[in-house]
Design a protein around this motif. Structure first.
Motif, PDB file in Angstrom:
ATOM      1  N   CYS A 161       0.900  -1.248  -0.114  1.00  0.00           N
ATOM      2  CA  CYS A 161      -0.070  -0.005  -0.071  1.00  0.00           C
ATOM      3  C   CYS A 161       0.816   1.011   0.023  1.00  0.00           C
ATOM      4  CB  CYS A 161      -0.939   0.006   1.292  1.00  0.00           C
ATOM      5  SG  CYS A 161      -2.156   1.235   1.389  1.00  0.00           S
ATOM      6  N   GLU A 162       0.473   2.195  -0.834  1.00  0.00           N
ATOM      7  CA  GLU A 162       1.021   3.633  -0.818  1.00  0.00           C
ATOM      8  C   GLU A 162      -0.012   4.616  -0.258  1.00  0.00           C
ATOM      9  OE1 GLU A 162       1.958   6.667  -4.151  1.00  0.00           O
ATOM     10  OE2 GLU A 162       3.184   4.863  -4.501  1.00  0.00           O
ATOM     11  N   PHE A 163       0.330   5.003   0.860  1.00  0.00           N
ATOM     12  CA  PHE A 163      -0.481   6.065   1.457  1.00  0.00           C
ATOM     13  C   PHE A 163       0.172   7.275   1.245  1.00  0.00           C
ATOM     14  CE2 PHE A 163      -0.807   2.537   4.901  1.00  0.00           C
ATOM     15  CZ  PHE A 163      -2.431   2.402   4.507  1.00  0.00           C
ATOM     16  N   HIS A 164      -0.759   8.399   1.260  1.00  0.00           N
ATOM     17  CA  HIS A 164      -0.316   9.803   0.746  1.00  0.00           C
ATOM     18  C   HIS A 164      -0.036  10.832   1.707  1.00  0.00           C
ATOM     19  CE1 HIS A 164      -1.604   7.546  -2.762  1.00  0.00           C
ATOM     20  NE2 HIS A 164      -0.729   8.537  -3.618  1.00  0.00           N
ATOM     21  N   ASP A 165       0.529  10.388   3.149  1.00  0.00           N
ATOM     22  CA  ASP A 165       0.874  11.339   4.228  1.00  0.00           C
ATOM     23  C   ASP A 165       1.701  12.233   3.899  1.00  0.00           C
ATOM     24  OD1 ASP A 165       2.334   8.862   4.706  1.00  0.00           O
ATOM     25  OD2 ASP A 165       2.914   9.691   6.339  1.00  0.00           O
ATOM     26  N   PHE A 166       2.650  11.827   2.977  1.00  0.00           N
ATOM     27  CA  PHE A 166       3.692  12.695   2.513  1.00  0.00           C
ATOM     28  C   PHE A 166       3.077  13.907   2.000  1.00  0.00           C
ATOM     29  CE2 PHE A 166       3.348   9.319  -0.649  1.00  0.00           C
ATOM     30  CZ  PHE A 166       3.118   9.882  -1.787  1.00  0.00           C
ATOM     31  N   LEU A 167       1.929  13.863   1.404  1.00  0.00           N
ATOM     32  CA  LEU A 167       1.100  15.312   0.751  1.00  0.00           C
ATOM     33  C   LEU A 167       0.340  15.698   1.791  1.00  0.00           C
ATOM     34  CD1 LEU A 167       0.170  13.720  -2.633  1.00  0.00           C
ATOM     35  CD2 LEU A 167       2.002  15.171  -2.228  1.00  0.00           C
ATOM     36  N   ASP A 168      -0.148  14.880   2.951  1.00  0.00           N
ATOM     37  CA  ASP A 168      -1.117  15.289   3.957  1.00  0.00           C
ATOM     38  C   ASP A 168      -0.682  14.649   5.119  1.00  0.00           C
ATOM     39  OD1 ASP A 168      -3.504  16.465   5.540  1.00  0.00           O
ATOM     40  OD2 ASP A 168      -5.037  15.165   3.967  1.00  0.00           O
ATOM     41  N   ALA A 169      -0.150  15.469   5.852  1.00  0.00           N
ATOM     42  CA  ALA A 169       0.344  14.880   7.241  1.00  0.00           C
ATOM     43  C   ALA A 169      -0.776  14.499   8.186  1.00  0.00           C
ATOM     44  CB  ALA A 169       1.228  15.894   7.688  1.00  0.00           C
ATOM     45  N   THR A 170      -2.048  15.388   8.055  1.00  0.00           N
ATOM     46  CA  THR A 170      -2.959  15.026   8.948  1.00  0.00           C
ATOM     47  C   THR A 170      -3.547  13.598   8.810  1.00  0.00           C
ATOM     48  OG1 THR A 170      -4.622  15.854   7.321  1.00  0.00           O
ATOM     49  CG2 THR A 170      -3.980  17.484   8.967  1.00  0.00           C
ATOM     50  N   GLN A 171      -3.073  12.817   7.658  1.00  0.00           N
ATOM     51  CA  GLN A 171      -3.523  11.555   7.493  1.00  0.00           C
ATOM     52  C   GLN A 171      -2.722  10.611   8.623  1.00  0.00           C
ATOM     53  OE1 GLN A 171      -3.149  10.345   3.605  1.00  0.00           O
ATOM     54  NE2 GLN A 171      -5.162  11.226   3.061  1.00  0.00           N
TER      55      GLN A 171
END
Length: 174
Positions: A93-103
């Motif tokens: 899985c590739e999460f996108h917390d590098f774009l949105d740290a609130t995740q």
């Protein structure tokens, strides 16, 4: 055609239905974290859950699920049942917390749930959850050395790719 390969022109989502997708025309990423970007287009597409696709095909077991679905990973994994997870060997899985740290808190809670469902959680990225491997303990044991070997392979190939690109640029200039 490849036997057992079933292409679908649908978005993978937490439940069946439709969903709005926004695509950035001038970037190699979706615009789901900033849909107001210049040069985006929004469209509606059919959406399917992994559970309904599994049921439709009568799949008893899924070896690997690869999720790189531009921000919808959390919704999909939050809606997968424990009984579905019991029939999955691995999830990449590739999460996108590098774009949105609130995740990050949401991702941590989701990964705890997956651990409680029997998965070994292996974040491969150093600074984010941008690359996570989940291995179901019921089907495969994971030792500490396995974790090191997987991370080493990933970063070695990444460094090789960067060096190769850099050398080709120097060669073209020289």
């Amino acid at each position: 055609t490849v036997p057992r390969l079933h292409p679908y022109n649908v978005a993978i989502a937490g439940e069946d239905g439709t969903m709005q997708l926004t695509r950035a025309k001038n970037r190699c990423t979706s615009a789901c974290f900033n849909p107001q970007l210049e040069g985006t287009e929004t469209f509606t597409i059919a959406a399917r859950s992994l559970e309904s696709i599994r049921q439709e095909h009568g799949l008893a077991f899924i070896d690997l699920i690869k999720l790189d679905i531009e921000g919808a990973e959390i919704e999909v994994l939050e809606n997968i049942s424990a009984s579905f997870l019991a029939h999955v060997g691995q999830i990449s899985c590739e999460f996108h917390d590098f774009l949105d740290a609130t995740q990050r808190p949401i991702i941590r809670k989701l990964l705890q749930r997956l651990q409680q469902s029997g998965f070994v959680v292996m974040p491969i990225s150093f600074w984010s959850y941008g690359d996570v491997l989940l291995i179901n303990r019921r089907f495969q044991s994971v030792r500490r050395w396995d974790r090191v070997a997987i991370a080493t392979y990933k970063y070695r190939t990444g460094i090789q790719r960067i060096l190769s690109r850099s050398l080709s640029r120097v060669t073209r200039r020289g």
